[in-house]
Design a protein around this motif. Structure first.
Motif, PDB file in Angstrom:
ATOM      1  N   ARG A   1     -12.664   6.663  14.455  1.00  0.00           N
ATOM      2  CA  ARG A   1     -12.134   5.369  14.900  1.00  0.00           C
ATOM      3  C   ARG A   1     -11.129   5.512  16.043  1.00  0.00           C
TER       4      ARG A   1
ATOM      5  N   ARG B   1      -4.591  13.264   3.491  1.00  0.00           N
ATOM      6  CA  ARG B   1      -4.194  11.959   4.010  1.00  0.00           C
ATOM      7  C   ARG B   1      -4.026  10.991   2.855  1.00  0.00           C
TER       8      ARG B   1
ATOM      9  N   ASP C   1     -11.541   2.095   8.127  1.00  0.00           N
ATOM     10  CA  ASP C   1     -11.912   3.456   7.736  1.00  0.00           C
ATOM     11  C   ASP C   1     -13.332   3.505   7.194  1.00  0.00           C
TER      12      ASP C   1
ATOM     13  N   GLU D   1     -12.563   2.280   1.141  1.00  0.00           N
ATOM     14  CA  GLU D   1     -12.674   2.678   2.550  1.00  0.00           C
ATOM     15  C   GLU D   1     -13.354   4.030   2.731  1.00  0.00           C
TER      16      GLU D   1
ATOM     17  N   ASP E   1       0.149   5.759   3.839  1.00  0.00           N
ATOM     18  CA  ASP E   1      -1.137   6.261   4.326  1.00  0.00           C
ATOM     19  C   ASP E   1      -0.904   7.041   5.609  1.00  0.00           C
TER      20      ASP E   1
ATOM     21  N   MET F   1      -8.118   0.599  -2.269  1.00  0.00           N
ATOM     22  CA  MET F   1      -8.783   0.314  -0.999  1.00  0.00           C
ATOM     23  C   MET F   1     -10.185   0.920  -1.112  1.00  0.00           C
TER      24      MET F   1
ATOM     25  N   ARG G   1       0.842  -1.196   0.000  1.00  0.00           N
ATOM     26  CA  ARG G   1       0.000   0.000   0.000  1.00  0.00           C
ATOM     27  C   ARG G   1       0.877   1.245   0.000  1.00  0.00           C
TER      28      ARG G   1
END
Ligand code: PEP
Ligand code: MG
Length: 615
Positions: free
Chosen positions: A487, A380, A477, A453, A341, A451, A338
């Motif tokens: 979260r 982000r 997420d 999310e 992040d 992803m 990935r």
């Protein structure tokens, strides 16, 4: 003397298991400093090392000061001005430098001697306020020593200690040695906060949400952390310790049983094969992944590289080496890497923003930098990477080069539009072209996935599935964005419900979109690691689950006990239910039908309430 009586504190269990030991409050204290004698030719480079550390510590304080000013106002941030001034004080710095030269000692030792001397003077001062300023000196010295040692953790922990902290950036927990930590007690933090995921990954029992109650835990007091039930016991009685010891042994027996069966194939009772992969946060987990019988890596979180390289950015070579290692261990089943992040606040906390400035990215040049007020909705993940294309390109180059050593695929975090995917694809094309021009081998095929999310990605799932090679469901997420529940915030943890009807319907939509497009779908959020939630995912049609290595043996055993036809029936009914309680009731009944011997920890929810309760 009578023994202090046992105090029970109730919080939110964020990482199951039981541990006990002496409490150690963060911030960092009690570091051991050793004296090293330098050879004459080492002295100049030691002086240079000392000045570099001063520069890094100053930059860290600058960023911290901005954050404090933003959060608390100028009147509080001035405290850090005093710290910066100390790091600019020619008298103190000159004294340390002279000591390195004249006594031929390492920088750590020189810092210790000089600051100890100043601290001794402060300790003699009668005026309380002025004497208090000594703690500033101690703080600055600790920061400097930490930078010098290359250790970014906040705590030098005695063996078997329980770390107590209001909050703990995951970067710091990642730096701590898990073998030395018996448990973790936090003031704040939710079940899917990164620090919670990391604690579970490291197998450290943890309880969060204790806020004001932390004051009741004195340094060095014996504390027991029951991460399964969300309890902290201060001064546990001998009877309590005995009871917990028995539980610990039982847990161990379960673990041994699951692990023994981990290498076996994972097929449901009615013969449907299920693929179980590993989520990897640090290369040190690769061994465990092998032992736990994972089939490849479903999610390689690459943030650890940025943590290791901080305050610089990880180089292409450093990344190449890490991806190569992961590719070799994962073998035929491969690795989904990935792209980074992280948000701007996390980058700033590591002091990495200056490196972005050096690269003259649009990000780094936006001075003065102010902390993101709402990082989960801010710059982000892929948004960050696309605004710092040099960082993304370095990462893509390393991945493409590492593909020569194994079966790699790229996965893009927090996608909300097709444009983002297209932008990355263009950048990837350019990267491959440049690498070929440099005579470097480029694989014919490098699958790219996204992803899912965000709600936007759910509703674009058909188009996204058509545009990429695979989908990866990031339920951590996704649930936070669908339910509008932070979260990281334990105060709303009861609302963070993976079995919420709205969540189930969104998941079903994504599974069907992947099926329609004929693309594989992997689930890599924490849902996959929890028996009841995993059961639900299987019933929704998911066939590939990826999770922290430690969860794999239990989930594999669990999947083998499931009869998929029956599970699908139950989940079908749950999809029609409109209340949270109804969904949970249906699924729990189906879980009980399996008559599995599950320990308590498997029956605890990813929230403060046991699985059978809905608040
Ligand atoms: C997720 O969001 O489910 C996920 C796997 O990513 P992370 O937990 O790293 O945000
Ligand atoms: Mg995520």
């Amino acid at each position: 003397m009578t023994a202090p009586s046992e105090i029970v504190l109730r919080g939110l269990g964020i990482s199951s298991g039981i541990g006990w030991g002496p409490a150690v409050h963060s911030p960092w204290r009690g570091r051991m400093i050793f004296r090293r004698r330098l050879a004459p030719q080492e002295i100049e480079s030691e002086v240079a090392r000392f000045h570099r550390a001063v520069g890094i510590a100053r930059e860290q304080l600058r960023v911290l000061r901005q954050r404090m000013e933003h959060a608390l106002g100028k009147e509080h941030a001035y405290i850090l001005d005093a710290h910066v001034l100390m790091l600019e004080d020619a008298g103190i710095l000159g004294e340390i430098e002279t000591l390195i030269r004249t006594s031929a000692v390492n920088a750590e030792w020189a810092v210790k001697l000089v600051t100890d001397r100043i601290l001794a003077i402060y300790a003699e001062i009668k005026d309380d306020d002025l004497r208090e300023r000594g703690s500033d000196i101690e703080d600055v010295a600790n920061r400097l020593l930490r930078v010098l040692s290359g250790d970014r953790s906040t705590c030098a922990l005695p063996e078997g200690a329980v770390l107590v902290s209001e909050t703990l950036p995951p970067s710091l927990l990642g730096e701590l040695d898990p073998q030395r930590i018996a448990g973790l007690i936090l003031g704040t933090g939710g079940w899917t906060s990164h620090v919670a995921i990391l604690a579970r990954g490291l197998g450290i029992p943890a309880v969060s949400g204790l806020r004001g109650a932390l004051a009741q835990i004195e340094d060095h007091a014996l504390v027991l952390v029951d991460g399964t039930r969300g309890l902290v016991l201060v001064h546990p009685s001998p009877d309590t310790l005995q009871r917990y010891e028995r539980q610990r042994q039982e847990r161990e027996r379960h673990w041994i049983r699951w692990q023994a069966r981990a290498p076996l194939p994972t097929t449901t009772r009615d013969g449907v094969p299920i693929t179980i992969r590993a989520n990897i946060e640090r290369l040190s987990e690769l061994d465990e992944m092998r032992r736990c019988g994972a089939r490849g890596i479903g999610l390689l979180r690459t943030e650890f590289l940025f943590l290791q390289a901080a305050p610089e950015l990880p180089s292409e070579e450093m990344q190449l080496e890490a991806y190569r290692q992961a590719a070799e261990v994962a073998g035929r089943e491969g690795v989904a890497i990935r792209t980074v992040d992280w948000d701007e606040n996390q980058m700033a906390a590591l002091g990495t923003l200056h490196a972005l400035r050096d690269q003259q990215t649009e990000l780094g040049s936006s001075e003065p930098w102010l902390p993101e007020r709402n990082p989960a909705l801010g710059l982000r993940a892929i948004r960050f990477s696309l605004r710092a294309p040099e960082v993304l390109t370095t990462q893509l180059r390393a991945i493409v080069r590492a593909a020569a050593f194994g079966n790699l695929r790229i996965v893009l975090p927090m996608i909300t539009s097709l444009e983002e995917v297209e932008q990355v694809r263009r950048l990837l094309q350019i990267t491959c072209r440049e690498l070929r021009a440099e005579g470097i081998a480029v694989p014919d095929r490098l699958p790219v996935g996204v992803m899912i999310e965000t709600p936007a990605a759910v509703w674009l799932a058909d188009e996204l599935a058509a545009a990429v090679d695979f989908l990866s469901l990031g339920t951590n997420d996704l649930i936070q964005y669908i339910l509008a529940v932070d979260r990281d915030n334990d105060r709303v943890a009861q609302l963070y419900d993976p079995l919420h009807p709205a969540v189930l319907r969104a998941l079903r939509h994504v599974v069907q979109a992947a099926e329609r497009a004929g693309r594989p779908l992997e689930v890599c959020g924490e849902m996959a690691a929890h028996p009841l939630h995993a059961l639900t995912l299987l019933g929704l049609g998911a066939r590939i689950l990826s999770m922290r290595p430690r969860a794999i043996p239990l989930i594999k055993d669990f999947v083998r006990a499931c009869e998929l036809t029956r599970v699908r029936e139950v989940v079908g009914k749950a999809l029609a239910a409109s209340h949270r309680a109804e969904v949970r009731e249906l699924l729990l009944r189906s879980l009980q039908e399996l008559r599995l011997e599950l320990p308590d920890e498997a029956l605890l929810n990813g929230s403060a309430s046991p699985i059978g309760e809905v608040s």
